[in-house]
Design a protein around this motif. Sequence first.
Motif, PDB file in Angstrom:
ATOM      1  N   LYS A  64      69.774  46.864  43.695  1.00  0.00           N
ATOM      2  CA  LYS A  64      70.979  46.890  42.868  1.00  0.00           C
ATOM      3  C   LYS A  64      71.113  48.311  42.351  1.00  0.00           C
ATOM      4  CE  LYS A  64      73.228  43.801  39.916  1.00  0.00           C
ATOM      5  NZ  LYS A  64      73.080  42.574  39.174  1.00  0.00           N
ATOM      6  N   ILE A  65      72.140  49.005  42.868  1.00  0.00           N
ATOM      7  CA  ILE A  65      72.369  50.403  42.515  1.00  0.00           C
ATOM      8  C   ILE A  65      73.681  50.471  41.761  1.00  0.00           C
ATOM      9  CG2 ILE A  65      72.628  52.751  43.383  1.00  0.00           C
ATOM     10  CD1 ILE A  65      71.166  51.726  45.965  1.00  0.00           C
ATOM     11  N   ASP A  66      73.610  50.916  40.511  1.00  0.00           N
ATOM     12  CA  ASP A  66      74.819  50.982  39.676  1.00  0.00           C
ATOM     13  C   ASP A  66      75.591  49.668  39.724  1.00  0.00           C
ATOM     14  OD1 ASP A  66      74.311  53.611  38.869  1.00  0.00           O
ATOM     15  OD2 ASP A  66      75.353  54.431  40.609  1.00  0.00           O
ATOM     16  N   SER A  67      74.902  48.551  39.560  1.00  0.00           N
ATOM     17  CA  SER A  67      75.482  47.199  39.508  1.00  0.00           C
ATOM     18  C   SER A  67      76.035  46.699  40.837  1.00  0.00           C
ATOM     19  CB  SER A  67      76.573  47.116  38.440  1.00  0.00           C
ATOM     20  OG  SER A  67      76.037  47.449  37.183  1.00  0.00           O
ATOM     21  N   GLU A  68      75.760  47.378  41.939  1.00  0.00           N
ATOM     22  CA  GLU A  68      76.201  46.915  43.252  1.00  0.00           C
ATOM     23  C   GLU A  68      74.977  46.530  44.088  1.00  0.00           C
ATOM     24  OE1 GLU A  68      79.044  48.310  46.958  1.00  0.00           O
ATOM     25  OE2 GLU A  68      78.988  49.514  45.146  1.00  0.00           O
ATOM     26  N   ASP A  69      75.023  45.334  44.713  1.00  0.00           N
ATOM     27  CA  ASP A  69      73.900  44.808  45.486  1.00  0.00           C
ATOM     28  C   ASP A  69      73.909  45.311  46.924  1.00  0.00           C
ATOM     29  OD1 ASP A  69      73.038  43.363  43.299  1.00  0.00           O
ATOM     30  OD2 ASP A  69      73.979  41.498  43.957  1.00  0.00           O
ATOM     31  N   PHE A  70      72.712  45.688  47.393  1.00  0.00           N
ATOM     32  CA  PHE A  70      72.510  46.118  48.767  1.00  0.00           C
ATOM     33  C   PHE A  70      71.242  45.470  49.309  1.00  0.00           C
ATOM     34  CE2 PHE A  70      74.729  49.581  46.657  1.00  0.00           C
ATOM     35  CZ  PHE A  70      75.778  49.839  47.537  1.00  0.00           C
ATOM     36  N   PRO A  71      71.357  44.547  50.271  1.00  0.00           N
ATOM     37  CA  PRO A  71      70.156  44.002  50.899  1.00  0.00           C
ATOM     38  C   PRO A  71      69.449  45.103  51.701  1.00  0.00           C
ATOM     39  CG  PRO A  71      72.122  42.773  51.577  1.00  0.00           C
ATOM     40  CD  PRO A  71      72.577  43.952  50.785  1.00  0.00           C
ATOM     41  N   LEU A  72      68.145  45.053  51.738  1.00  0.00           N
ATOM     42  CA  LEU A  72      67.368  46.081  52.432  1.00  0.00           C
ATOM     43  C   LEU A  72      67.760  46.195  53.901  1.00  0.00           C
ATOM     44  CD1 LEU A  72      65.033  48.150  52.189  1.00  0.00           C
ATOM     45  CD2 LEU A  72      63.500  46.316  52.894  1.00  0.00           C
ATOM     46  N   TRP A  73      68.113  45.081  54.547  1.00  0.00           N
ATOM     47  CA  TRP A  73      68.446  45.133  55.968  1.00  0.00           C
ATOM     48  C   TRP A  73      69.645  46.043  56.249  1.00  0.00           C
ATOM     49  CZ3 TRP A  73      73.283  43.791  57.291  1.00  0.00           C
ATOM     50  CH2 TRP A  73      73.975  42.888  56.482  1.00  0.00           C
ATOM     51  N   GLN A  74      70.467  46.342  55.243  1.00  0.00           N
ATOM     52  CA  GLN A  74      71.578  47.267  55.470  1.00  0.00           C
ATOM     53  C   GLN A  74      71.075  48.679  55.751  1.00  0.00           C
ATOM     54  OE1 GLN A  74      74.201  46.862  52.074  1.00  0.00           O
ATOM     55  NE2 GLN A  74      75.477  45.402  53.184  1.00  0.00           N
ATOM     56  N   PHE A  75      69.891  48.987  55.252  1.00  0.00           N
ATOM     57  CA  PHE A  75      69.295  50.295  55.514  1.00  0.00           C
ATOM     58  C   PHE A  75      68.564  50.302  56.861  1.00  0.00           C
ATOM     59  CE2 PHE A  75      65.344  52.859  55.167  1.00  0.00           C
ATOM     60  CZ  PHE A  75      65.931  54.103  55.279  1.00  0.00           C
ATOM     61  N   ASP A  76      67.865  49.211  57.154  1.00  0.00           N
ATOM     62  CA  ASP A  76      67.086  49.110  58.392  1.00  0.00           C
ATOM     63  C   ASP A  76      67.132  47.657  58.860  1.00  0.00           C
ATOM     64  OD1 ASP A  76      65.094  48.860  60.355  1.00  0.00           O
ATOM     65  OD2 ASP A  76      63.794  50.315  59.384  1.00  0.00           O
ATOM     66  N   ARG A  77      67.899  47.420  59.901  1.00  0.00           N
ATOM     67  CA  ARG A  77      68.095  46.049  60.383  1.00  0.00           C
ATOM     68  C   ARG A  77      66.815  45.405  60.899  1.00  0.00           C
ATOM     69  NH1 ARG A  77      73.258  44.479  60.020  1.00  0.00           N
ATOM     70  NH2 ARG A  77      74.864  46.066  60.096  1.00  0.00           N
ATOM     71  N   SER A  78      65.793  46.186  61.167  1.00  0.00           N
ATOM     72  CA  SER A  78      64.529  45.593  61.623  1.00  0.00           C
ATOM     73  C   SER A  78      63.887  44.734  60.536  1.00  0.00           C
ATOM     74  CB  SER A  78      63.557  46.673  62.097  1.00  0.00           C
ATOM     75  OG  SER A  78      63.028  47.408  61.016  1.00  0.00           O
ATOM     76  N   ALA A  79      64.327  44.899  59.288  1.00  0.00           N
ATOM     77  CA  ALA A  79      63.824  44.039  58.210  1.00  0.00           C
ATOM     78  C   ALA A  79      64.143  42.574  58.493  1.00  0.00           C
ATOM     79  CB  ALA A  79      64.413  44.463  56.875  1.00  0.00           C
TER      80      ALA A  79
END
Length: 109
Positions: A64-79
Amino acid sequence: MVENKPESWAKSLNSFVINYFNKNLPDFMLKKETSHGPYWGVVFSDGNLEIKIGGDIAFNILLKIDSEDFPLWQFDRSANNAIDTSNKNIQYQLDILNRFLTENSKSRS
């Protein structure tokens, strides 16, 4: 004794993640720890960044960056290939998280 096993399993997973953060991401503070039955989870924060990690038989990491959610897989789909809860998969995703945080540390400063 059997009924306590899911909770002790959950606590051991929390401890695994907490130990990883203490060793590799010491600037993050533990804000919350949950273990109820097979469900486990921890929340860490550092400034405007909050990291939620948890699940039951499967798990995920959410930033959660500045109140916005980002799942880790958005950074690396291998997750997505390591979502079943095991120490090996948790370690794999934590390493992805650590790499993401390291590569983006200047933008967080």
